[in-house]
Design a protein around this motif. Structure first.
Motif, PDB file in Angstrom:
ATOM      1  N   ASP A 249       1.488   4.423  -2.887  1.00 13.91           N
ATOM      2  CA  ASP A 249       1.373   5.841  -2.553  1.00 13.91           C
ATOM      3  C   ASP A 249       2.658   6.592  -2.884  1.00 13.91           C
ATOM      4  O   ASP A 249       2.631   7.673  -3.457  1.00 13.91           O
ATOM      5  CB  ASP A 249       1.039   6.017  -1.067  1.00 13.91           C
TER       6      ASP A 249
ATOM      7  N   LEU B 131      13.026   7.682   5.914  1.00 13.52           N
ATOM      8  CA  LEU B 131      11.638   7.901   6.322  1.00 13.52           C
ATOM      9  C   LEU B 131      11.000   6.540   6.546  1.00 13.52           C
ATOM     10  O   LEU B 131      10.789   5.779   5.595  1.00 13.52           O
ATOM     11  CB  LEU B 131      10.873   8.670   5.237  1.00 13.52           C
ATOM     12  N   HIS B 132      10.751   6.204   7.820  1.00 12.70           N
ATOM     13  CA  HIS B 132      10.030   4.969   8.115  1.00 12.70           C
ATOM     14  C   HIS B 132       8.547   5.269   7.974  1.00 12.70           C
ATOM     15  O   HIS B 132       8.019   6.140   8.666  1.00 12.70           O
ATOM     16  CB  HIS B 132      10.350   4.490   9.530  1.00 12.70           C
ATOM     17  N   ILE B 133       7.894   4.558   7.094  1.00 12.31           N
ATOM     18  CA  ILE B 133       6.505   4.876   6.760  1.00 12.31           C
ATOM     19  C   ILE B 133       5.602   3.803   7.353  1.00 12.31           C
ATOM     20  O   ILE B 133       5.740   2.627   7.032  1.00 12.31           O
ATOM     21  CB  ILE B 133       6.335   4.949   5.236  1.00 12.31           C
ATOM     22  N   ASN B 134       4.656   4.248   8.194  1.00 13.04           N
ATOM     23  CA  ASN B 134       3.787   3.299   8.878  1.00 13.04           C
ATOM     24  C   ASN B 134       4.668   2.189   9.463  1.00 13.04           C
ATOM     25  O   ASN B 134       5.813   2.420   9.818  1.00 13.04           O
ATOM     26  CB  ASN B 134       2.700   2.774   7.942  1.00 13.04           C
TER      27      ASN B 134
ATOM     28  N   SER C 207       0.828  -1.199   0.000  1.00 14.61           N
ATOM     29  CA  SER C 207       0.000   0.000   0.000  1.00 14.61           C
ATOM     30  C   SER C 207       0.866   1.255   0.000  1.00 14.61           C
ATOM     31  O   SER C 207       0.642   2.190  -0.781  1.00 14.61           O
ATOM     32  CB  SER C 207      -0.918  -0.027   1.227  1.00 14.61           C
ATOM     33  N   ALA C 208       1.880   1.277   0.858  1.00 18.28           N
ATOM     34  CA  ALA C 208       2.760   2.443   0.927  1.00 18.28           C
ATOM     35  C   ALA C 208       3.545   2.607  -0.373  1.00 18.28           C
ATOM     36  O   ALA C 208       3.776   3.724  -0.828  1.00 18.28           O
ATOM     37  CB  ALA C 208       3.723   2.297   2.106  1.00 18.28           C
TER      38      ALA C 208
ATOM     39  N   HIS D 268       3.264   6.952  -6.570  1.00 14.07           N
ATOM     40  CA  HIS D 268       2.332   7.939  -7.111  1.00 14.07           C
ATOM     41  C   HIS D 268       2.801   9.355  -6.777  1.00 14.07           C
ATOM     42  O   HIS D 268       2.743  10.263  -7.612  1.00 14.07           O
ATOM     43  CB  HIS D 268       0.941   7.680  -6.527  1.00 14.07           C
ATOM     44  N   LEU D 269       3.277   9.542  -5.550  1.00 13.40           N
ATOM     45  CA  LEU D 269       3.646  10.888  -5.086  1.00 13.40           C
ATOM     46  C   LEU D 269       4.991  11.346  -5.646  1.00 13.40           C
ATOM     47  O   LEU D 269       5.148  12.498  -6.045  1.00 13.40           O
ATOM     48  CB  LEU D 269       3.722  10.926  -3.552  1.00 13.40           C
ATOM     49  N   VAL D 270       5.954  10.443  -5.630  1.00 17.05           N
ATOM     50  CA  VAL D 270       7.326  10.837  -5.963  1.00 17.05           C
ATOM     51  C   VAL D 270       7.608  10.638  -7.452  1.00 17.05           C
ATOM     52  O   VAL D 270       8.460  11.306  -8.030  1.00 17.05           O
ATOM     53  CB  VAL D 270       8.333  10.040  -5.099  1.00 17.05           C
TER      54      VAL D 270
END
Lengths: 77, 77
Positions: free
Chosen positions: A20, A64-67, A16-17, A23-25
């Motif tokens: 995202d 960046l640790h994401i979730n 999931s991350a 898509h963002l970067v």
């Protein structure tokens, strides 16, 4: 721009991350590394400061640790 | 592209993550909200699913909790 590296281990939170972040970067700006399939890169991830996955290492070396999907210890199995 | 919203509370972890996110995603694509200064938006952040700051809410509504600065309860004070 230098690439970021997105480390993951195939867990649902990771996937999931990943969607995202790409898509963002922007897909061309991210290298995706599956540590479960590519255990040879775990040492590199640890050296970069990755403690858990999913994590994004930016071009300037910040982590960046994401979730939270899994700790790196779990990925090592 | 719709904007993402980056919620933070001025903590060092938040500021560092903010720089990284703005660099990666592009400043025009991110709205930055300082929940410590703009407590009126805490409810909105909670509704979006934000549990801790810094966090990025993507245009499709996913919440990426990035590292860990403070829980939303701490921000409420």
């Amino acid at each position: 721009m230098e690439k970021s590296i997105f480390y993951h281990a195939g867990c649902p939170v990771c996937v999931s991350a990943e969607h995202d972040i790409i898509h963002l970067v922007g897909e061309p700006n991210v290298e995706v590394v599956h540590l479960g399939e590519d255990q040879g890169r775990i040492a590199e991830a640890e050296k970069a400061g990755v403690k858990s996955v999913p994590a994004l290492v930016t071009p300037n070396g910040n982590v960046l640790h994401i979730n939270f999907g899994a700790s790196l210890a779990d990925v090592k199995g």
